[in-house]
Motif scaffolding. Structure first.
Motif, PDB file in Angstrom:
ATOM      1  N   LEU A  36      58.181  -0.409   2.616  1.00  0.00           N
ATOM      2  CA  LEU A  36      57.085   0.441   3.052  1.00  0.00           C
ATOM      3  C   LEU A  36      56.502   1.206   1.881  1.00  0.00           C
ATOM      4  CD1 LEU A  36      56.792   2.155   6.568  1.00  0.00           C
ATOM      5  CD2 LEU A  36      56.194   3.603   4.382  1.00  0.00           C
ATOM      6  N   ALA A  37      57.510   1.938   1.286  1.00  0.00           N
ATOM      7  CA  ALA A  37      57.100   2.856   0.305  1.00  0.00           C
ATOM      8  C   ALA A  37      56.420   1.991  -0.963  1.00  0.00           C
ATOM      9  CB  ALA A  37      58.410   3.569  -0.316  1.00  0.00           C
ATOM     10  N   ALA A  38      57.199   0.716  -1.240  1.00  0.00           N
ATOM     11  CA  ALA A  38      56.577   0.054  -2.263  1.00  0.00           C
ATOM     12  C   ALA A  38      55.144  -0.452  -1.914  1.00  0.00           C
ATOM     13  CB  ALA A  38      57.534  -1.369  -2.570  1.00  0.00           C
TER      14      ALA A  38
ATOM     15  N   ASN B  88      51.986  -5.401  -4.611  1.00  0.00           N
ATOM     16  CA  ASN B  88      51.886  -6.510  -3.768  1.00  0.00           C
ATOM     17  C   ASN B  88      53.103  -7.293  -3.086  1.00  0.00           C
ATOM     18  OD1 ASN B  88      51.157  -9.183  -2.553  1.00  0.00           O
ATOM     19  ND2 ASN B  88      49.564  -9.283  -4.017  1.00  0.00           N
ATOM     20  N   PRO B  89      53.324  -7.353  -1.784  1.00  0.00           N
ATOM     21  CA  PRO B  89      54.753  -7.941  -1.290  1.00  0.00           C
ATOM     22  C   PRO B  89      54.798  -9.521  -1.810  1.00  0.00           C
ATOM     23  CG  PRO B  89      53.163  -7.289   0.470  1.00  0.00           C
ATOM     24  CD  PRO B  89      52.536  -6.967  -0.683  1.00  0.00           C
ATOM     25  N   MET B  90      53.564 -10.142  -1.882  1.00  0.00           N
ATOM     26  CA  MET B  90      53.690 -11.419  -2.450  1.00  0.00           C
ATOM     27  C   MET B  90      54.071 -11.572  -4.059  1.00  0.00           C
ATOM     28  SD  MET B  90      53.047 -13.049   0.219  1.00  0.00           S
ATOM     29  CE  MET B  90      53.361 -11.710   1.648  1.00  0.00           C
ATOM     30  N   GLY B  91      54.204 -10.554  -4.584  1.00  0.00           N
ATOM     31  CA  GLY B  91      54.299 -10.510  -6.118  1.00  0.00           C
ATOM     32  C   GLY B  91      53.196 -10.432  -7.098  1.00  0.00           C
ATOM     33  N   GLY B  92      53.579  -9.899  -8.215  1.00  0.00           N
ATOM     34  CA  GLY B  92      52.488  -9.920  -9.442  1.00  0.00           C
ATOM     35  C   GLY B  92      51.606  -8.625  -9.830  1.00  0.00           C
ATOM     36  N   PHE B  93      51.659  -7.979  -8.663  1.00  0.00           N
ATOM     37  CA  PHE B  93      50.920  -6.743  -8.880  1.00  0.00           C
ATOM     38  C   PHE B  93      51.867  -5.358  -8.573  1.00  0.00           C
ATOM     39  CE2 PHE B  93      48.097 -10.247  -8.119  1.00  0.00           C
ATOM     40  CZ  PHE B  93      47.360 -10.269  -8.981  1.00  0.00           C
TER      41      PHE B  93
ATOM     42  N   LEU C 276      50.956   3.096   6.414  1.00  0.00           N
ATOM     43  CA  LEU C 276      51.242   1.756   5.650  1.00  0.00           C
ATOM     44  C   LEU C 276      50.063   0.844   6.193  1.00  0.00           C
ATOM     45  CD1 LEU C 276      52.598  -0.277   3.846  1.00  0.00           C
ATOM     46  CD2 LEU C 276      54.107  -0.628   6.075  1.00  0.00           C
ATOM     47  N   ILE C 277      49.978   0.825   7.572  1.00  0.00           N
ATOM     48  CA  ILE C 277      48.694  -0.144   7.999  1.00  0.00           C
ATOM     49  C   ILE C 277      47.455   0.142   7.526  1.00  0.00           C
ATOM     50  CG2 ILE C 277      47.703  -0.819  10.134  1.00  0.00           C
ATOM     51  CD1 ILE C 277      50.102  -1.463  11.311  1.00  0.00           C
ATOM     52  N   ALA C 278      47.188   1.585   7.298  1.00  0.00           N
ATOM     53  CA  ALA C 278      45.707   2.249   7.089  1.00  0.00           C
ATOM     54  C   ALA C 278      45.705   1.652   5.737  1.00  0.00           C
ATOM     55  CB  ALA C 278      45.979   3.495   7.317  1.00  0.00           C
TER      56      ALA C 278
ATOM     57  N   ILE D 192      46.666  -8.608   6.346  1.00  0.00           N
ATOM     58  CA  ILE D 192      48.012  -8.319   5.789  1.00  0.00           C
ATOM     59  C   ILE D 192      48.926  -9.026   6.251  1.00  0.00           C
ATOM     60  CG2 ILE D 192      49.494  -6.160   5.231  1.00  0.00           C
ATOM     61  CD1 ILE D 192      47.202  -4.541   6.892  1.00  0.00           C
ATOM     62  N   SER D 193      49.993  -9.303   5.261  1.00  0.00           N
ATOM     63  CA  SER D 193      51.305 -10.313   5.509  1.00  0.00           C
ATOM     64  C   SER D 193      51.913  -9.800   6.934  1.00  0.00           C
ATOM     65  CB  SER D 193      51.951 -10.437   4.253  1.00  0.00           C
ATOM     66  OG  SER D 193      52.662  -9.412   4.343  1.00  0.00           O
ATOM     67  N   SER D 194      52.187 -10.746   7.836  1.00  0.00           N
ATOM     68  CA  SER D 194      52.937 -10.294   8.849  1.00  0.00           C
ATOM     69  C   SER D 194      54.059  -9.466   8.680  1.00  0.00           C
ATOM     70  CB  SER D 194      53.439 -11.536   9.723  1.00  0.00           C
ATOM     71  OG  SER D 194      53.864 -12.590   8.784  1.00  0.00           O
ATOM     72  N   ILE D 195      54.942  -9.703   7.520  1.00  0.00           N
ATOM     73  CA  ILE D 195      55.962  -9.005   7.441  1.00  0.00           C
ATOM     74  C   ILE D 195      55.723  -7.508   7.460  1.00  0.00           C
ATOM     75  CG2 ILE D 195      56.372  -9.452   4.991  1.00  0.00           C
ATOM     76  CD1 ILE D 195      59.449  -9.655   5.674  1.00  0.00           C
ATOM     77  N   ILE D 196      54.769  -7.101   6.580  1.00  0.00           N
ATOM     78  CA  ILE D 196      54.353  -5.644   6.149  1.00  0.00           C
ATOM     79  C   ILE D 196      53.970  -5.199   7.548  1.00  0.00           C
ATOM     80  CG2 ILE D 196      52.655  -4.193   4.971  1.00  0.00           C
ATOM     81  CD1 ILE D 196      55.029  -5.895   3.553  1.00  0.00           C
ATOM     82  N   VAL D 197      53.040  -5.873   8.157  1.00  0.00           N
ATOM     83  CA  VAL D 197      52.488  -5.199   9.337  1.00  0.00           C
ATOM     84  C   VAL D 197      53.626  -4.926  10.405  1.00  0.00           C
ATOM     85  CG1 VAL D 197      51.217  -6.088  11.518  1.00  0.00           C
ATOM     86  CG2 VAL D 197      50.261  -6.302   9.307  1.00  0.00           C
ATOM     87  N   THR D 198      54.594  -5.985  10.573  1.00  0.00           N
ATOM     88  CA  THR D 198      55.514  -5.890  11.455  1.00  0.00           C
ATOM     89  C   THR D 198      56.750  -4.780  11.287  1.00  0.00           C
ATOM     90  OG1 THR D 198      56.848  -7.637  10.966  1.00  0.00           O
ATOM     91  CG2 THR D 198      55.301  -7.961  12.951  1.00  0.00           C
TER      92      THR D 198
END
Lengths: 360, 329
Positions: A293-295, A301-306, A344-346, B119-125
């Motif tokens: 969440l913090a990251a 970017n959770p997909m990487g690269g940024f 986080l969502i916002a 947003i990717s589902s893992i982040i949302v959930t």
């Protein structure tokens, strides 16, 4: 590793890498200061975080008053932030490479238990040089355990090509299993003075734990922004295949990513055990998802690269302000958790929407 | 028929089945208490909660998503349903309706956030896990509910029979719900158009969209289905525990994920079967049960679970690569 593409490329330009290597080769080699400054904002993520922090400070300041900015309150924030902070750094490196490390907490706990076992068994009764040496050896043993776990993660992910989420789910369970099995779930506590000082002491008013956090974050930031390894990590996160075809040994880089992540978990282990003056197989487990969440909040970017270390630090500061303010307002810590989730969502939502509006 | 058997013998499920059967055979010879009706009924009852959730998560993974928030959803659903059931004297139907409705609502919220914000589902959930869970404990103060309606505490006890040692057996609420969950999921994935569309969506989202599938609607359905299962599982767990504890379910989400993944479902979507999930769960259950029966301290059970996960995902990855041939370096 001294590939021409990676040796001199500041991380800011890596952002354009996702379109492939051809785009990189078309990039002009030098970057002006204006772009650098804009680069600090990333894609505006840091700027938005700063604005959010300012708004939060103003709002909480109005509600709570001076107490929020009192020395005691600031000090307690500074003591609390490093634990989650270092663990988040450990998570962040793997996220940047397009992976994830679910085993950070389990690793930290096994390291802490290893160090704690050595400290409590050999330190009492020793004197002088032996007293110092044993403590150094304990810390070294902790790092050795971390390195081993990191290498297992890295090997399974880079060489056996298991998806990072599954591999680290496995090591998380395995490593925690070792901790629980050897300690039978018990707590090991009672450490010598210098160790406790790391968690609870201060130098010139600055908590040692915060200094440890800085000592982990700064080299990491430099490594990511200024070294070929850092550039390679960002590139792999953007497009692993293109990176491999550009001549970078992606497997070795990924192995190093998980090694670094594990070693950072060991640093977190020291801070955690020092703060509680004890170690246990299941300390801090609720931190696992919070590090992600913090990251992500920090623009990674959770997909990487940024993503940047500076963004993560800002996100940590923001989370800590909310947590401390709610604490002063006597709100439940669970409400803090809910608010963190909402933010986080916002933040992730607005980032996506802006990108879509801009990208068309 | 023979063709189908041959294809099956090369599948992930066949290998899992072989492992589970071998493990079962070893345990049967090692200890007389493994292959008893009592032990098997106990196993089914105690793994029902994980199993029902695994059925729901399987559908989400097949659709190419992931859900982490279902334990929080289940906590909210069980708290709401059972506190209302006691306060207003609700019956079975209303209580289940309330739990399931709450679960579906949470699931739909997840799907809406994932699809509308992209947003990717893992982040949302992860976020909604914290929101649901944080709000639940904040509002309830983390208080347990021990006062459950009598009919709920008693549960159900169908098809009772008594074995030679005068020990009674029967289908209890947990086993019934577990069977229903797996049957419903099997029918959904194998015998309905929506099921085929879910596989297509997980296999290639863009292609599914261009074929005219309603991607947003499918996702609403998939996460709603996960919420539905979370609602059912929550009541199965509360009935077994004879109490509602808002803080004990959260933290088990990765156990469920491990079971589904052991069963061969891919995190990339489009791959996964109910049989595989059942076997993945069976492997975990039989192994942990076996360790206890053989006399290994239960403190070590997590270690073995981790070992099994690591070996399994590594060998799966190696086989897949070998099958893909030398095309991929």
């Amino acid at each position: 590793m001294s590939h021409p593409l990676t040796s001199s490329k500041p991380a800011d330009t890596i952002g354009q890498l996702d379109k492939g290597i051809a785009a990189v080769e078309a990039q002009p080699p030098r970057i002006g200061y204006v772009e650098r400054l804009r680069g600090f904002g990333g894609d505006g993520a840091n700027l938005r975080l700063l604005v959010l922090i300012a708004i939060l400070l103003a709002a909480f300041g109005l509600v709570i008053g001076e107490q929020l900015f009192s020395a005691a309150s600031l000090q307690s924030m500074a003591y609390q932030l490093p634990e989650l902070g270092i663990l988040s750094l450990a998570m962040m490196v793997t996220l940047l490479s397009g992976g994830i490390n679910l085993s950070v907490i389990a690793t930290a706990n096994l390291c802490a238990l290893t160090m704690a076992a050595i400290l409590t068994r050999f330190v009492p009764g020793s004197e002088g040089a032996a007293w110092v040496l044993i403590q150094v050896a304990a810390l070294a043993a902790g790092f050795a355990v971390a390195a081993l776990i990191g290498l297992v993660n890295g090997f399974v992910i880079a060489y056996l090509r298991v998806s990072p989420i599954l591999a680290t789910l496995g090591t998380m369970t395995l490593v925690k299993g070792i901790s629980v099995g050897t300690t039978r779930g018990n707590v090991i506590s009672g450490f010598p003075e210098p160790i406790v000082f790391i968690g609870n002491g201060a130098v010139l008013g600055i908590p040692v734990a915060l200094l440890v956090f800085a000592a982990a974050a700064l080299p990491l930031a430099i490594m990511l922004n200024r070294t070929p390894l850092g550039a390679a990590i960002y590139m792999i996160g953007s497009n692993e295949r293109a990176t491999r075809f550009s001549g970078i040994q992606t497997r070795r880089v990924i192995l190093k990513v998980y090694l670094i992540s594990s070693l950072l978990a060991a640093v977190a282990a020291i801070v955690m055990m020092a703060r509680f003056n004890s170690a246990n197989a299941s300390y801090g487990e609720s931190y696992l998802l919070v590090t992600i969440l913090a990251a992500v909040l920090g623009g990674i970017n959770p997909m990487g690269g940024f993503g940047k270390v500076s963004g993560l630090v800002l996100a940590l500061v923001m989370l800590q302000i909310i947590s401390s303010a709610f604490n002063l307002l006597n709100f439940s810590a669970f409400l803090t958790l809910a608010i963190w989730g909402g933010i986080l969502i916002a933040v992730a939502g607005t980032t996506q929407l802006r990108q879509r509006l801009r990208g068309g | 028929m023979i063709d189908a058997l041959r294809r099956f013998s090369h599948s992930h499920e066949a290998r899992l089945l072989a492992v589970v059967l071998t493990l079962g055979a070893v345990l049967t010879t090692a200890t007389p208490s493994f292959l008893t009706l009592q032990n098997l009924f106990d196993l089914l009852t105690s793994y029902a909660f994980l199993g029902i959730l695994a059925a729901g998560l399987l559908v989400v993974l097949v659709a190419g998503g992931i859900d982490i928030s279902f334990t929080a959803t289940a906590s909210v659903a069980q708290y709401l349903a059972l506190s209302f059931a006691k306060a207003y004297g609700l019956g079975w139907a209303e209580t289940f309706g309330l739990a399931i409705g709450t679960g579906i609502a949470c699931g739909l919220l997840n799907a809406w956030l994932i699809e509308s914000l992209r947003i990717s589902s893992i982040i949302v959930t992860i976020a909604t896990l914290n929101i649901f869970y944080g709000l639940l404990v904040f509002v309830t103060g983390g208080q347990y509910i021990y006062a459950l309606p009598d009919w709920f505490s008693k549960g159900i006890w169908w098809f009772e029979f008594v074995d030679a040692d005068q020990i009674p057996y029967g289908v209890n609420l947990q086993i019934l719900l577990l069977l229903l969950a797996f049957t419903a999921t099997w029918v959904l994935l194998n015998r309905t158009t929506i099921g085929r569309q879910i596989y297509a969506l997980g296999g290639n989202r863009d292609a599914a969209g261009r074929l005219g599938f309603h991607v947003f609607g499918l996702n609403l359905f998939v996460y709603g289905y996960m919420g539905f299962m979370a609602g059912i599982a929550s009541l199965a767990q509360a009935q077994l525990a004879q109490s509602v504890a808002p803080t004990v379910l959260v933290g088990r989400e990765l156990d469920v994920l491990a079971a589904v993944v052991l069963g061969g479902a891919s995190l990339n979507g489009g791959v996964g079967t109910v049989l595989g999930t059942v076997l993945g769960l069976a492997l975990l259950a039989v192994m942990q049960n076996g360790l206890v029966l053989v006399g290994i301290s239960s403190y070590w059970s997590q270690f073995f679970v981790g070992l099994v996960i690591l070996v399994s995902v590594s060998s799966t990855s190696l086989t897949l690569r070998r099958r893909a041939g030398s095309a991929v370096a």
